[in-house]
Design a protein around this motif. Sequence first.
Motif, PDB file in Angstrom:
ATOM      1  N   GLY A 162       1.254   2.546  13.610  1.00 48.55           N
ATOM      2  CA  GLY A 162       0.276   2.656  12.543  1.00 48.55           C
ATOM      3  C   GLY A 162       0.357   1.486  11.580  1.00 48.55           C
ATOM      4  O   GLY A 162       1.312   0.698  11.576  1.00 48.55           O
ATOM      5  N   LEU A 163      -0.669   1.370  10.750  1.00 45.75           N
ATOM      6  CA  LEU A 163      -0.722   0.361   9.690  1.00 45.75           C
ATOM      7  C   LEU A 163      -0.416   1.052   8.371  1.00 45.75           C
ATOM      8  O   LEU A 163      -0.977   2.111   8.070  1.00 45.75           O
ATOM      9  CB  LEU A 163      -2.110  -0.279   9.630  1.00 45.75           C
ATOM     10  CG  LEU A 163      -2.324  -1.294   8.501  1.00 45.75           C
ATOM     11  CD1 LEU A 163      -1.504  -2.545   8.743  1.00 45.75           C
ATOM     12  CD2 LEU A 163      -3.806  -1.627   8.360  1.00 45.75           C
ATOM     13  N   HIS A 180       6.662  -3.335 -13.312  1.00 47.52           N
ATOM     14  CA  HIS A 180       5.708  -4.081 -12.487  1.00 47.52           C
ATOM     15  C   HIS A 180       5.204  -3.218 -11.323  1.00 47.52           C
ATOM     16  O   HIS A 180       5.719  -2.135 -11.059  1.00 47.52           O
ATOM     17  CB  HIS A 180       6.347  -5.355 -11.934  1.00 47.52           C
ATOM     18  CG  HIS A 180       7.606  -5.103 -11.149  1.00 47.52           C
ATOM     19  ND1 HIS A 180       8.826  -4.895 -11.761  1.00 47.52           N
ATOM     20  CD2 HIS A 180       7.834  -5.030  -9.801  1.00 47.52           C
ATOM     21  CE1 HIS A 180       9.755  -4.700 -10.834  1.00 47.52           C
ATOM     22  NE2 HIS A 180       9.185  -4.767  -9.640  1.00 47.52           N
ATOM     23  N   PHE A 181       4.179  -3.722 -10.676  1.00 45.20           N
ATOM     24  CA  PHE A 181       3.670  -3.106  -9.451  1.00 45.20           C
ATOM     25  C   PHE A 181       4.153  -3.917  -8.242  1.00 45.20           C
ATOM     26  O   PHE A 181       4.234  -5.151  -8.304  1.00 45.20           O
ATOM     27  CB  PHE A 181       2.137  -3.066  -9.433  1.00 45.20           C
ATOM     28  CG  PHE A 181       1.560  -1.941 -10.240  1.00 45.20           C
ATOM     29  CD1 PHE A 181       1.328  -0.708  -9.666  1.00 45.20           C
ATOM     30  CD2 PHE A 181       1.266  -2.129 -11.583  1.00 45.20           C
ATOM     31  CE1 PHE A 181       0.794   0.330 -10.412  1.00 45.20           C
ATOM     32  CE2 PHE A 181       0.741  -1.103 -12.333  1.00 45.20           C
ATOM     33  CZ  PHE A 181       0.498   0.145 -11.752  1.00 45.20           C
ATOM     34  N   GLN A 182       4.453  -3.214  -7.176  1.00 49.00           N
ATOM     35  CA  GLN A 182       4.756  -3.875  -5.910  1.00 49.00           C
ATOM     36  C   GLN A 182       3.857  -3.275  -4.831  1.00 49.00           C
ATOM     37  O   GLN A 182       3.848  -2.066  -4.620  1.00 49.00           O
ATOM     38  CB  GLN A 182       6.229  -3.692  -5.513  1.00 49.00           C
ATOM     39  CG  GLN A 182       6.591  -4.472  -4.243  1.00 49.00           C
ATOM     40  CD  GLN A 182       8.067  -4.362  -3.908  1.00 49.00           C
ATOM     41  OE1 GLN A 182       8.687  -3.337  -4.127  1.00 49.00           O
ATOM     42  NE2 GLN A 182       8.639  -5.440  -3.378  1.00 49.00           N
ATOM     43  N   HIS A 183       3.063  -4.119  -4.207  1.00 48.13           N
ATOM     44  CA  HIS A 183       2.158  -3.696  -3.138  1.00 48.13           C
ATOM     45  C   HIS A 183       2.724  -4.181  -1.801  1.00 48.13           C
ATOM     46  O   HIS A 183       3.346  -5.247  -1.740  1.00 48.13           O
ATOM     47  CB  HIS A 183       0.757  -4.275  -3.333  1.00 48.13           C
ATOM     48  CG  HIS A 183       0.237  -4.135  -4.731  1.00 48.13           C
ATOM     49  ND1 HIS A 183      -0.081  -2.927  -5.294  1.00 48.13           N
ATOM     50  CD2 HIS A 183       0.025  -5.076  -5.707  1.00 48.13           C
ATOM     51  CE1 HIS A 183      -0.499  -3.103  -6.530  1.00 48.13           C
ATOM     52  NE2 HIS A 183      -0.442  -4.417  -6.814  1.00 48.13           N
ATOM     53  N   SER A 184       2.496  -3.417  -0.756  1.00 51.31           N
ATOM     54  CA  SER A 184       3.002  -3.853   0.551  1.00 51.31           C
ATOM     55  C   SER A 184       2.031  -3.463   1.647  1.00 51.31           C
ATOM     56  O   SER A 184       1.253  -2.507   1.528  1.00 51.31           O
ATOM     57  CB  SER A 184       4.382  -3.232   0.839  1.00 51.31           C
ATOM     58  OG  SER A 184       4.298  -1.820   0.899  1.00 51.31           O
ATOM     59  N   VAL A 185       2.070  -4.224   2.723  1.00 41.32           N
ATOM     60  CA  VAL A 185       1.301  -3.938   3.934  1.00 41.32           C
ATOM     61  C   VAL A 185       2.207  -4.221   5.128  1.00 41.32           C
ATOM     62  O   VAL A 185       2.985  -5.175   5.123  1.00 41.32           O
ATOM     63  CB  VAL A 185       0.011  -4.787   4.001  1.00 41.32           C
ATOM     64  CG1 VAL A 185       0.324  -6.277   4.011  1.00 41.32           C
ATOM     65  CG2 VAL A 185      -0.817  -4.413   5.237  1.00 41.32           C
ATOM     66  N   GLY A 186       2.155  -3.365   6.130  1.00 40.98           N
ATOM     67  CA  GLY A 186       3.017  -3.574   7.292  1.00 40.98           C
ATOM     68  C   GLY A 186       2.654  -2.647   8.439  1.00 40.98           C
ATOM     69  O   GLY A 186       1.790  -1.767   8.307  1.00 40.98           O
ATOM     70  N   PHE A 187       3.322  -2.859   9.531  1.00 44.08           N
ATOM     71  CA  PHE A 187       3.134  -2.004  10.703  1.00 44.08           C
ATOM     72  C   PHE A 187       4.301  -1.024  10.801  1.00 44.08           C
ATOM     73  O   PHE A 187       5.463  -1.398  10.630  1.00 44.08           O
ATOM     74  CB  PHE A 187       3.044  -2.844  11.982  1.00 44.08           C
ATOM     75  CG  PHE A 187       1.758  -3.607  12.101  1.00 44.08           C
ATOM     76  CD1 PHE A 187       0.596  -2.965  12.512  1.00 44.08           C
ATOM     77  CD2 PHE A 187       1.707  -4.959  11.784  1.00 44.08           C
ATOM     78  CE1 PHE A 187      -0.599  -3.661  12.621  1.00 44.08           C
ATOM     79  CE2 PHE A 187       0.522  -5.669  11.894  1.00 44.08           C
ATOM     80  CZ  PHE A 187      -0.635  -5.008  12.305  1.00 44.08           C
ATOM     81  N   THR A 188       3.967   0.229  11.098  1.00 46.76           N
ATOM     82  CA  THR A 188       4.968   1.294  11.193  1.00 46.76           C
ATOM     83  C   THR A 188       5.124   1.733  12.637  1.00 46.76           C
ATOM     84  O   THR A 188       4.126   1.977  13.330  1.00 46.76           O
ATOM     85  CB  THR A 188       4.566   2.500  10.330  1.00 46.76           C
ATOM     86  OG1 THR A 188       4.482   2.082   8.965  1.00 46.76           O
ATOM     87  CG2 THR A 188       5.587   3.624  10.446  1.00 46.76           C
TER      88      THR A 188
END
Length: 454
Positions: A162-163, A180-188
Amino acid sequence: MKNLSRLFFVAVLIASFSTSNAQDKNNPWAITIGANAVDFYPVGEDAPQGEYFDQYFNTKDHWNILPSLSTVSVSRYLTDGFTFTAKGSINRIDKFGDSSVDDLNYYGLDGKVSYSLMEVIKSKTIDPYLGVGGGYTWVDEIGAGTLNGSFGFNFWFTENLGLNLESTYKHAFEDYLSSHFQHSVGFTFKFGGTDTDGDGVYDHEDACPDEAGLEIFNGCPDSDNDGIQDSKDDCPYTAGLAEFNGCPDSDGDGVMDKDDNCPEVAGLKALAGCPDADGDGVADGVDKCPNEAGPIANNGCPWADTDGDGVLDKDDKCPNEAGTAANNGCPEVKPTEEVVKALNTYARSILFDTGKASFKKQTDPILQAMVVIFKEYPKADFSIEGHTDSQGPKASNQALSERRANAVRDYLIANGISAARLTAAGFGESNPIANNKTASGRKENRRVEVKLKN
């Protein structure tokens, strides 16, 4: 921003064609690898920062993005939609709100417990979740603990891939580290599910984990493909009907083949599935006059048979002495091979109550026919032998075969056959004549045989 929007659109489009599931008890482990962005601006602090969520998607001016693999997390499913995740991340900070800073090293170690909303929205592909946790974050050599709140989505392409898109607010406990904010994108990648028998049903939900089966039956088999799982099928290896618990009725007469003495010819339930053409209550197979109605005492013939030898008095040259049809009603000293074969045909048709030595009601005409033959040869001695199939303990089968053989002998004695002429013996499961692995084979092996003694 444009590239992020495109990535989001592609993820939703792919997910809409998937029928996979969220991380769950069947695939309890997951690893996510990807990239992250750190934003110090929309956190409600003084300039050069802004109000909460102000310019939240201003990726160009506020987001610090390391253009490489920069975040790794490991997750373990807990229960009822809850998952624990440990996450590590790195970044380079050159933007602090509206200001620029020298390249600063950023490191984060965080843990959270998240709750999936997949069941709430009734989706099989889009998996939103909320998370809460904490961690420790360093900017260069300055570090502090943080309280974290997360919101994210998993878009499951397949059962195991999944994404992941996630945004986390990290509230610092020390003044020297800004929230602060931390955003992330990745493959699971999900893993850890076990399917021992390879039937597509995970062991956790498989009622028969060591035997390949069907999902509709919780992983249990239906060997004969009749729509009834083996554990509820009285004839698991022969396709049958639901009304008979999976057993067949080949001639469609309402009598299961295993209880039908004439399984290929439609008959009557009262006659164990055998036909009675003249309607006199005597099955055609034992009716001496199958096309002329007669009493059972006359073997279905309208004329008397005084000696009960099956030869009507009008044709019997020895009407007061039991004999054979081949000898015009007069007795023969020794039965022929054909006579012994006929006796065994009757003997193998004897029906006992399941697991007992008592006779089923429809067996009486068969036993009476055997009595007639025994009376035709008053000088001949016979051995009655009982046999069983291989189901059940060997000792129990041996005992059952002996009781059944003796039950037949007792019946014959009670109906006028001399006890001195008859012996009985049981052989249990030791002498099969068919394959005990099939229902039809086991039916043949459950039998009584008659042997002529020299």
